[in-house]
Design a protein around this motif. Structure first.
Motif, mmCIF file in Angstrom:
data_model
loop_
_atom_site.group_PDB
_atom_site.id
_atom_site.type_symbol
_atom_site.label_atom_id
_atom_site.label_comp_id
_atom_site.label_asym_id
_atom_site.label_seq_id
_atom_site.Cartn_x
_atom_site.Cartn_y
_atom_site.Cartn_z
ATOM 1 N N GLU A 1 0.702 -1.263 -0.032
ATOM 2 C CA GLU A 1 0.146 -0.002 -0.012
ATOM 3 C C GLU A 1 0.864 1.178 -0.029
ATOM 4 O OE1 GLU A 1 -3.071 2.366 2.923
ATOM 5 O OE2 GLU A 1 -3.013 0.152 3.061
ATOM 6 N N ASN A 2 1.933 1.314 0.962
ATOM 7 C CA ASN A 2 2.830 2.543 0.962
ATOM 8 C C ASN A 2 3.477 2.707 -0.515
ATOM 9 O OD1 ASN A 2 5.737 3.695 1.483
ATOM 10 N ND2 ASN A 2 4.408 4.437 3.121
ATOM 11 N N ASP B 1 -0.061 3.415 -3.053
ATOM 12 C CA ASP B 1 -0.845 4.681 -2.861
ATOM 13 C C ASP B 1 -0.125 5.803 -2.407
ATOM 14 O OD1 ASP B 1 -3.238 5.866 -2.391
ATOM 15 O OD2 ASP B 1 -3.385 5.062 -0.487
ATOM 16 N N HIS B 2 0.835 5.816 -1.713
ATOM 17 C CA HIS B 2 1.716 6.911 -1.059
ATOM 18 C C HIS B 2 2.847 7.474 -1.925
ATOM 19 C CE1 HIS B 2 0.209 5.368 3.138
ATOM 20 N NE2 HIS B 2 -0.681 5.853 2.280
ATOM 21 N N GLY C 1 -8.701 -4.343 1.733
ATOM 22 C CA GLY C 1 -7.275 -4.361 1.739
ATOM 23 C C GLY C 1 -6.743 -4.467 0.573
ATOM 24 N N LYS D 1 5.100 -3.846 11.158
ATOM 25 C CA LYS D 1 4.150 -2.575 11.522
ATOM 26 C C LYS D 1 3.110 -2.702 10.716
ATOM 27 C CE LYS D 1 8.069 0.742 12.856
ATOM 28 N NZ LYS D 1 8.622 1.970 12.569
ATOM 29 N N GLY D 2 2.404 -3.940 10.638
ATOM 30 C CA GLY D 2 1.158 -4.237 10.007
ATOM 31 C C GLY D 2 1.178 -3.900 8.237
ATOM 32 N N ASN E 1 2.556 -1.253 6.772
ATOM 33 C CA ASN E 1 2.010 -0.167 6.308
ATOM 34 C C ASN E 1 3.270 1.028 5.772
ATOM 35 O OD1 ASN E 1 -0.799 -0.387 6.781
ATOM 36 N ND2 ASN E 1 -0.249 -0.250 9.106
#
Length: 571
Positions: free
Chosen positions: A47-48, A51-52, A63, A187-188, A190
């Motif tokens: 995701e990081n 998306d980021h 998810g 850290k999940g 993320n």
């Protein structure tokens, strides 16, 4: 041998132990190649990352990634193959001019630079240029490592050694998947560590490769080609042995290499990439035909489906109805099966040959892709989570597993081995580079289109892959001569026919073998070419009066008969 540094392993190892050491280094490069391919599957799902930083998607309600810009996603992946295309051409030219060892070091160093840039990428533009640069290093390595491996191996076990290297290739894919799976729990899942650490990990084997390759011997065939015959003869002696039942093998192979090298210089007038592609100036070597064969073999290797399965495995399993929580570990398990299946090729490739390996692979792969499409369609016609939907989805996943296992046992190795086998010594690195061009085009083309295809066609994409497998069967049967159990020096005879058809090539090969009995038979006889009076090896060329033109040889034979008759009549 004072010309070779004392630290070189060629002075300490010989025969099979030396071959194994060389193939371990080659396998290290191939491991990096596999890791680099498999890595992007997990990176694309972070995701990081999507998306980021890259901004081509967002997380869905469950998810799983929802891709908003499939062209950008595919473009970031596929730009790497533009880099490999450029890199392989540089690597082929550099390898033929400066040697195999220096080229491997160059590729490893350049790939370290590209990997460091990828690790630190902060946006789309940065990542695109970083992957382009990393691709250059991979292209250089892919152009030269298979050549180095095949030029040192014996012709009877050449396929086995290269197949072992590709077991390490898929081990790289496995390591990439499971490393990314483990990082997903940090850290999940993320932070940027989830995708930056797997990218940075490839630097470790690359640095080791760069440091250790300087202690390994240069290809004896390249040494002979550039006139360093004393070094080439020494390395060949260490590879084949010089005592007992091995006595004479190295000298016989050395004479074959010298003969073919001289004949190639006489036959071809130009060795540029353009001349190779068009066949202009290659004469009876027909390098243009060989270039087309390896390009299309590599393109079809990707279009039969493996590029999509390797890079977009999570997408494929989601299409089959697998939940997002199970996708990653199922993809990793698929790759373990993939790796283990490559061991089949280790034991079969030199026994059944290259052609039959491709035949049975295409049949099973085509059936499995067609069934995967059908089962996925059937599963989606039932309510999500119903017993019928789960059963059909499980069947589709099983077909994907069968496909990757079959590919690992067949089509994985041959398209990489064949280009390193069939080209003339004078341009062998450049010739193998053309194979990497085909792989780059096929992979880049497909990885760019894969997100678009899965979005537009969904499970019907499997049928496209199934059709590609069907096409390869008549293609291989008609155009690709068998290279198994033939020396590298025999390949010029195999491709000397003016016809493009395989059966004509085999017929022509048989005729040339009969008419050139001294040219390339010494290594297969297993003993040296000796002077009958002195008992010493014959060091002069026997290729002076030889040709790849059957008609010219027949005319020369006719003239010899007339001369003999005149001598008998008047002498």
């Amino acid at each position: 041998m004072d010309l070779i540094p004392r630290a070189n392993v060629v002075h300490k190892l010989e025969k099979r132990s030396l071959l194994i050491a060389i193939n371990c280094i080659a396998a290290l490069s191939i491991f990096f190649f596999g890791y680099d391919q498999g890595m992007m599957g997990g990176v694309n799902g972070a995701e990081n990352y999507y998306d980021h930083h890259m901004h081509f998607g967002h997380p869905g309600p469950d998810g799983s990634p929802v891709i908003d810009d499939t062209l950008l996603q595919g473009g970031i992946v596929s730009i790497y193959y533009v880099g490999t295309l450029v890199g392989c051409l540089v690597g082929g030219w550099f390898g033929d001019r400066y040697g195999r060892i220096k080229t491997i070091a160059l590729g490893a160093g350049w790939a370290v630079f590209g990997a460091a840039l990828q690790t630190s990428a902060m946006n789309q533009t940065w990542m695109i240029f970083a992957r382009l640069i990393n691709g250059w290093g991979t292209g250089i390595l892919n152009a030269i490592v298979p050549v180095w491996a095949t030029e040192t191996a014996e012709h009877k076990s050449r396929g086995q050694f290269v197949a072992i290297e590709f077991t390490l290739n898929i081990f790289g894919v496995v390591v990439a998947y499971w490393l990314e799976y483990a990082c997903g729990f940090y850290k999940g899942g993320n932070g940027s560590f989830v995708w930056r650490f797997p990218i940075a990990f490839q630097i470790v084997p690359l640095l080791f490769l760069f440091g250790i390759v300087w202690f390994f011997p240069e290809s004896p065939r390249w040494l002979v080609k550039v006139g360093r015959e004393e070094e080439g003869r020494y390395v060949l002696g260490r590879l084949r042995g010089e005592t007992g039942e091995d006595m004479g093998k190295a000298e016989a192979e050395f004479q074959d290499i010298r003969n073919i090298a001289e004949l190639e210089r006489k036959t071809a007038s130009s060795t540029s990439y353009w001349s190779m592609f068009t066949g202009i100036g290659s004469g009876k070597l027909h390098t243009g035909r060989r270039v087309q064969l390896v390009i299309w073999l590599q393109i079809m290797q990707e279009w039969i489906g493996i590029a999509g399965v390797t890079i977009y495995a999570p997408t494929i399993f989601r299409t089959a109805g697998i939940s997002n929580s199970d996708v990653q570990w199922i993809s990793g398990l698929n790759n373990i099966t993939y790796m283990l299946s490559t061991l089949i090729c280790v034991f079969t490739l030199d026994r059944i040959g290259r052609r039959w390996t491709l035949y049975w692979g295409s049949v099973v792969q085509g059936i499995s892709m067609a069934l995967a499409g059908g089962l996925t369609t059937a599963g989606q016609s039932h309510p999500i989570g119903s017993p019928a939907a789960k059963a059909y989805s499980s069947g589709a996943v099983a077909m994907i597993f069968l496909f990757t296992a079959t590919f690992g046992a067949t089509w994985l190795t041959v398209p990489w081995l064949y280009p390193a086998e069939i080209f003339p010594l004078e341009v062998r690195a450049k010739g193998n580079a053309w194979g990497v061009v085909g792989w780059s085009v096929g992979n880049g083309w497909l990885t760019l289109l894969c997100p678009v295809m899965f979005k537009a066609l969904k499970e019907n994409t499997y049928y496209v892959f199934a059709a590609a497998n069907v096409i390869t069967i008549p293609m291989v049967w008609a155009f690709y001569p068998e290279s198994n159990q033939r020396t590298l020096e025999e390949m010029n005879l195999l491709f000397a026919a003016d016809s493009i058809w395989n059966w004509e090539a085999e017929k022509h090969f048989k005729t040339l073998k009969e008419q050139n009995p001294e040219l390339v038979q010494a290594a297969q006889r297993g003993h040296s070419v000796l002077d009958p009076e002195t008992g010493l090896p014959v060091r002069g060329s026997t290729a002076r009066n030889m040709s790849l033109d059957v008609n010219a040889l027949q005319a020369r034979h006719h003239d010899d008969i007339i001369d003999e008759k005149q001598t008998f009549k008047y002498g």
